[in-house]
Design a protein around this motif. Structure first.
Motif, PDB file in Angstrom:
ATOM      1  N   ILE A 110      -2.123   2.815  16.448  1.00 25.49           N
ATOM      2  CA  ILE A 110      -3.537   2.631  16.774  1.00 25.49           C
ATOM      3  C   ILE A 110      -4.432   2.790  15.552  1.00 25.49           C
ATOM      4  O   ILE A 110      -5.655   2.847  15.674  1.00 25.49           O
ATOM      5  CB  ILE A 110      -3.996   3.596  17.883  1.00 25.49           C
ATOM      6  CG1 ILE A 110      -3.827   5.053  17.441  1.00 25.49           C
ATOM      7  CG2 ILE A 110      -3.254   3.320  19.171  1.00 25.49           C
ATOM      8  CD1 ILE A 110      -4.446   6.044  18.425  1.00 25.49           C
ATOM      9  N   SER A 111      -3.805   2.858  14.383  1.00 23.60           N
ATOM     10  CA  SER A 111      -4.543   3.110  13.146  1.00 23.60           C
ATOM     11  C   SER A 111      -4.501   1.900  12.229  1.00 23.60           C
ATOM     12  O   SER A 111      -3.511   1.170  12.194  1.00 23.60           O
ATOM     13  CB  SER A 111      -3.958   4.313  12.406  1.00 23.60           C
ATOM     14  OG  SER A 111      -3.987   5.479  13.210  1.00 23.60           O
ATOM     15  N   ASN A 112      -5.583   1.721  11.487  1.00 26.63           N
ATOM     16  CA  ASN A 112      -5.570   0.746  10.405  1.00 26.63           C
ATOM     17  C   ASN A 112      -4.812   1.339   9.224  1.00 26.63           C
ATOM     18  O   ASN A 112      -4.892   2.547   8.965  1.00 26.63           O
ATOM     19  CB  ASN A 112      -6.984   0.390   9.976  1.00 26.63           C
ATOM     20  CG  ASN A 112      -7.763  -0.331  11.056  1.00 26.63           C
ATOM     21  OD1 ASN A 112      -7.200  -0.808  12.032  1.00 26.63           O
ATOM     22  ND2 ASN A 112      -9.075  -0.410  10.874  1.00 26.63           N
ATOM     23  N   MET A 113      -4.086   0.475   8.512  1.00 29.50           N
ATOM     24  CA  MET A 113      -3.304   0.912   7.357  1.00 29.50           C
ATOM     25  C   MET A 113      -3.749   0.135   6.122  1.00 29.50           C
ATOM     26  O   MET A 113      -4.094  -1.049   6.215  1.00 29.50           O
ATOM     27  CB  MET A 113      -1.818   0.668   7.590  1.00 29.50           C
ATOM     28  CG  MET A 113      -1.230   1.414   8.778  1.00 29.50           C
ATOM     29  SD  MET A 113      -1.282   3.204   8.554  1.00 29.50           S
ATOM     30  CE  MET A 113      -0.262   3.424   7.094  1.00 29.50           C
ATOM     31  N   GLY A 114      -3.708   0.808   4.986  1.00 36.89           N
ATOM     32  CA  GLY A 114      -4.135   0.150   3.762  1.00 36.89           C
ATOM     33  C   GLY A 114      -3.241   0.482   2.588  1.00 36.89           C
ATOM     34  O   GLY A 114      -2.499   1.476   2.610  1.00 36.89           O
ATOM     35  N   TRP A 115      -3.312  -0.394   1.591  1.00 44.01           N
ATOM     36  CA  TRP A 115      -2.691  -0.139   0.294  1.00 44.01           C
ATOM     37  C   TRP A 115      -3.797  -0.128  -0.764  1.00 44.01           C
ATOM     38  O   TRP A 115      -4.701  -0.966  -0.736  1.00 44.01           O
ATOM     39  CB  TRP A 115      -1.667  -1.216  -0.051  1.00 44.01           C
ATOM     40  CG  TRP A 115      -0.373  -1.095   0.691  1.00 44.01           C
ATOM     41  CD1 TRP A 115      -0.017  -1.764   1.821  1.00 44.01           C
ATOM     42  CD2 TRP A 115       0.725  -0.250   0.359  1.00 44.01           C
ATOM     43  NE1 TRP A 115       1.242  -1.378   2.214  1.00 44.01           N
ATOM     44  CE2 TRP A 115       1.726  -0.450   1.330  1.00 44.01           C
ATOM     45  CE3 TRP A 115       0.968   0.669  -0.659  1.00 44.01           C
ATOM     46  CZ2 TRP A 115       2.949   0.226   1.316  1.00 44.01           C
ATOM     47  CZ3 TRP A 115       2.182   1.341  -0.690  1.00 44.01           C
ATOM     48  CH2 TRP A 115       3.154   1.119   0.293  1.00 44.01           C
ATOM     49  N   HIS A 116      -3.674   0.813  -1.674  1.00 45.96           N
ATOM     50  CA  HIS A 116      -4.605   0.953  -2.775  1.00 45.96           C
ATOM     51  C   HIS A 116      -3.786   1.156  -4.038  1.00 45.96           C
ATOM     52  O   HIS A 116      -2.590   1.433  -3.966  1.00 45.96           O
ATOM     53  CB  HIS A 116      -5.525   2.156  -2.550  1.00 45.96           C
ATOM     54  CG  HIS A 116      -6.295   2.101  -1.271  1.00 45.96           C
ATOM     55  ND1 HIS A 116      -7.653   1.889  -1.217  1.00 45.96           N
ATOM     56  CD2 HIS A 116      -5.887   2.218   0.026  1.00 45.96           C
ATOM     57  CE1 HIS A 116      -8.046   1.881   0.045  1.00 45.96           C
ATOM     58  NE2 HIS A 116      -6.993   2.074   0.818  1.00 45.96           N
ATOM     59  N   ARG A 117      -4.432   1.028  -5.190  1.00 42.90           N
ATOM     60  CA  ARG A 117      -3.709   1.253  -6.440  1.00 42.90           C
ATOM     61  C   ARG A 117      -4.633   1.853  -7.490  1.00 42.90           C
ATOM     62  O   ARG A 117      -5.848   1.686  -7.424  1.00 42.90           O
ATOM     63  CB  ARG A 117      -3.100  -0.049  -6.955  1.00 42.90           C
ATOM     64  CG  ARG A 117      -4.111  -1.103  -7.375  1.00 42.90           C
ATOM     65  CD  ARG A 117      -3.404  -2.423  -7.683  1.00 42.90           C
ATOM     66  NE  ARG A 117      -4.348  -3.454  -8.119  1.00 42.90           N
ATOM     67  CZ  ARG A 117      -4.024  -4.724  -8.323  1.00 42.90           C
ATOM     68  NH1 ARG A 117      -2.759  -5.125  -8.132  1.00 42.90           N
ATOM     69  NH2 ARG A 117      -4.931  -5.580  -8.730  1.00 42.90           N
ATOM     70  N   ASP A 138      -1.036  -5.900 -12.483  1.00 38.05           N
ATOM     71  CA  ASP A 138      -0.694  -5.230 -11.217  1.00 38.05           C
ATOM     72  C   ASP A 138      -0.067  -3.859 -11.454  1.00 38.05           C
ATOM     73  O   ASP A 138       0.186  -3.118 -10.501  1.00 38.05           O
ATOM     74  CB  ASP A 138       0.281  -6.088 -10.411  1.00 38.05           C
ATOM     75  CG  ASP A 138      -0.318  -7.411  -9.970  1.00 38.05           C
ATOM     76  OD1 ASP A 138       0.381  -8.438 -10.055  1.00 38.05           O
ATOM     77  OD2 ASP A 138      -1.498  -7.414  -9.539  1.00 38.05           O
ATOM     78  N   THR A 139       0.191  -3.525 -12.699  1.00 35.89           N
ATOM     79  CA  THR A 139       0.770  -2.221 -13.016  1.00 35.89           C
ATOM     80  C   THR A 139      -0.162  -1.099 -12.582  1.00 35.89           C
ATOM     81  O   THR A 139      -1.344  -1.072 -12.961  1.00 35.89           O
ATOM     82  CB  THR A 139       1.046  -2.114 -14.522  1.00 35.89           C
ATOM     83  OG1 THR A 139       2.049  -3.059 -14.883  1.00 35.89           O
ATOM     84  CG2 THR A 139       1.517  -0.709 -14.895  1.00 35.89           C
ATOM     85  N   ALA A 140       0.369  -0.190 -11.761  1.00 34.14           N
ATOM     86  CA  ALA A 140      -0.450   0.899 -11.218  1.00 34.14           C
ATOM     87  C   ALA A 140       0.422   1.786 -10.350  1.00 34.14           C
ATOM     88  O   ALA A 140       1.562   1.431 -10.030  1.00 34.14           O
ATOM     89  CB  ALA A 140      -1.603   0.342 -10.379  1.00 34.14           C
ATOM     90  N   VAL A 141      -0.135   2.910  -9.958  1.00 38.57           N
ATOM     91  CA  VAL A 141       0.451   3.695  -8.881  1.00 38.57           C
ATOM     92  C   VAL A 141      -0.141   3.166  -7.577  1.00 38.57           C
ATOM     93  O   VAL A 141      -1.364   3.067  -7.441  1.00 38.57           O
ATOM     94  CB  VAL A 141       0.157   5.198  -9.031  1.00 38.57           C
ATOM     95  CG1 VAL A 141       0.752   5.980  -7.858  1.00 38.57           C
ATOM     96  CG2 VAL A 141       0.713   5.718 -10.356  1.00 38.57           C
ATOM     97  N   TYR A 142       0.736   2.822  -6.652  1.00 40.89           N
ATOM     98  CA  TYR A 142       0.309   2.247  -5.379  1.00 40.89           C
ATOM     99  C   TYR A 142       0.374   3.320  -4.291  1.00 40.89           C
ATOM    100  O   TYR A 142       1.394   4.002  -4.154  1.00 40.89           O
ATOM    101  CB  TYR A 142       1.192   1.056  -5.009  1.00 40.89           C
ATOM    102  CG  TYR A 142       0.825  -0.185  -5.774  1.00 40.89           C
ATOM    103  CD1 TYR A 142       1.114  -0.290  -7.137  1.00 40.89           C
ATOM    104  CD2 TYR A 142       0.166  -1.248  -5.158  1.00 40.89           C
ATOM    105  CE1 TYR A 142       0.759  -1.421  -7.859  1.00 40.89           C
ATOM    106  CE2 TYR A 142      -0.190  -2.390  -5.879  1.00 40.89           C
ATOM    107  CZ  TYR A 142       0.110  -2.458  -7.217  1.00 40.89           C
ATOM    108  OH  TYR A 142      -0.248  -3.576  -7.937  1.00 40.89           O
TER     109      TYR A 142
END
Length: 116
Positions: A31-38, A89-93
């Motif tokens: 029931i939750s929205n999920m996201g990716w960030h970096r 795109d190099t990052a901590v995700y």
């Protein structure tokens, strides 16, 4: 309480692919929205993609057409398929879970390095 654990990061050459996973504990995943960030070195954390509880998706412009966010409610897992990776795109995700009430939960992050 919700715990998020990301996996799937690593070193990949430009043009390569990786699939990130984020497994969630608890019973509010579906029931939750999920996201990716970096967060790249020396830069602020930035939003990458979101998938809602009804499977609507949204992406930052720089990853549109290359990244795909999906979810598996039976496995309490959200994925980020990343294709045609670039050095930028190099990052901590990090993944996050946005509950109906209260503050978002965050994982510990997984490193993605795109380099030849």
């Amino acid at each position: 309480q919700v715990h998020l654990v990301e996996s799937g990061g690593g070193l990949v050459q430009p043009g390569g692919s990786l699939r990130l996973s984020c497994a969630a504990s608890g019973n509010i995943f579906s029931i939750s929205n999920m996201g990716w960030h970096r967060q790249a070195p020396g830069k602020q954390r930035e939003w990458v993609a979101t998938i809602t509880s009804t499977d609507s998706t949204n992406y930052r412009n720089s990853v549109k057409g290359r990244f795909t966010i999906t979810r598996d409610n039976a496995q309490n897992t959200v994925y980020l398929q990343m294709n045609n990776l670039k050095p930028d795109d190099t990052a901590v995700y990090y993944c996050n879970l946005v509950p109906l009430f209260g503050e978002p939960y965050w994982g510990q992050g997984t490193q993605v390095t795109v380099s030849s």
